[in-house]
Write a protein that holds these residues in place. Structure first.
Motif, PDB file in Angstrom:
ATOM      1  N   GLU A  33      -6.975   0.469  -1.242  1.00 39.91           N
ATOM      2  CA  GLU A  33      -6.289  -0.404  -0.253  1.00 39.91           C
ATOM      3  C   GLU A  33      -5.527  -1.777  -0.843  1.00 39.91           C
ATOM      4  O   GLU A  33      -4.560  -1.872  -0.257  1.00 39.91           O
ATOM      5  CB  GLU A  33      -7.758  -1.208   0.364  1.00 39.91           C
ATOM      6  CG  GLU A  33      -8.515  -0.272   1.205  1.00 39.91           C
ATOM      7  CD  GLU A  33      -9.764  -0.992   1.540  1.00 39.91           C
ATOM      8  OE1 GLU A  33     -10.192  -0.360   2.819  1.00 39.91           O
ATOM      9  OE2 GLU A  33     -10.155  -1.793   0.897  1.00 39.91           O
ATOM     10  N   GLU A  38      -3.259  -1.662   3.132  1.00 42.82           N
ATOM     11  CA  GLU A  38      -4.092  -1.315   4.391  1.00 42.82           C
ATOM     12  C   GLU A  38      -5.267  -1.368   4.290  1.00 42.82           C
ATOM     13  O   GLU A  38      -5.934  -0.829   2.957  1.00 42.82           O
ATOM     14  CB  GLU A  38      -3.585  -0.232   4.919  1.00 42.82           C
ATOM     15  CG  GLU A  38      -2.212  -0.151   5.455  1.00 42.82           C
ATOM     16  CD  GLU A  38      -1.717   1.069   5.964  1.00 42.82           C
ATOM     17  OE1 GLU A  38      -2.730   2.079   6.510  1.00 42.82           O
ATOM     18  OE2 GLU A  38      -0.448   1.738   5.957  1.00 42.82           O
ATOM     19  N   LYS A  39      -6.272  -1.674   5.283  1.00 48.86           N
ATOM     20  CA  LYS A  39      -7.691  -1.479   5.040  1.00 48.86           C
ATOM     21  C   LYS A  39      -7.954  -0.215   5.471  1.00 48.86           C
ATOM     22  O   LYS A  39      -7.575   0.458   6.556  1.00 48.86           O
ATOM     23  CB  LYS A  39      -8.404  -2.590   6.050  1.00 48.86           C
ATOM     24  CG  LYS A  39      -9.918  -2.347   5.916  1.00 48.86           C
ATOM     25  CD  LYS A  39     -10.435  -3.679   5.158  1.00 48.86           C
ATOM     26  CE  LYS A  39     -11.907  -3.800   5.268  1.00 48.86           C
ATOM     27  NZ  LYS A  39     -12.464  -3.228   4.099  1.00 48.86           N
TER      28      LYS A  39
END
Length: 176
Positions: A33, A38-39
């Motif tokens: 991440e 991005e998660k």
């Protein structure tokens, strides 16, 4: 998901589940991440299955090196994972640390997937050196030095000149 493992396969699958380290998975998730920005929601293995996230990770490590195609077609997803694995090899991840596409795609061995990602993390983070041990080809000067040091020792069986320090003939295997 239906479990089709019986006998020894079931025992091995249960052992893999028991050995799975959730903390190591969380560490791997955080690392990915942080690099891709991005998660990753939900199950990590399900998120990585298409190979798109892996290729994003690969392109952050070595820009433009990992082609991916977002698709629901299994062949395309497996090709994405394979592209990522090729990048890992180029980065110096040992073959023994890498996972196979089926380990991720079919969920056969999530432990190996985490191990492969952790190996890539170590190499790219400077926490470990590449584990490949490719030897360079001998230079003409080292070949000359090796042969010139041992000019008087020959194999009694076939007459081949012996290499310095050798106890057996390289041609016929006779003890020198």
């Amino acid at each position: 998901m239906t479990d089709y493992n019986f006998g020894l396969d079931a025992d091995l699958a249960n052992k893999r589940v028991a050995l799975y380290d959730k903390d190591l998975e969380n560490d791997t998730r955080s690392w990915i991440e942080s690099l891709i920005g991005e998660k990753i929601n939900g199950d990590l293995m399900a998120a990585l299955k298409s190979g798109v996230i892996l290729c994003k990770l690969g392109n952050k490590i070595a820009p433009g090196s990992c082609k991916s195609s977002p698709s629901s077609a299994p062949f395309v997803q497996m090709e994405n994972v394979n592209n990522f694995l090729n990048l890992c090899k180029k980065q110096g991840v040992a073959t023994t640390d890498l996972f196979m596409t089926v380990d991720l795609y079919e969920g056969k061995n999530p432990n190996q997937v985490i191990q492969g990602l952790q190996a890539l993390k170590r190499i790219t983070s400077g926490g470990g050196k590449p584990t490949t041990t490719a030897k360079s080809a001998p230079t003409p000067s080292t070949i000359f030095e090796t042969t010139s040091k041992n000019t008087t020792s020959f194999c009694s069986q076939c007459g081949t000149k012996a290499v310095s320090g050798a106890r057996f003939c390289g041609s016929c295997g006779t003890a020198i």
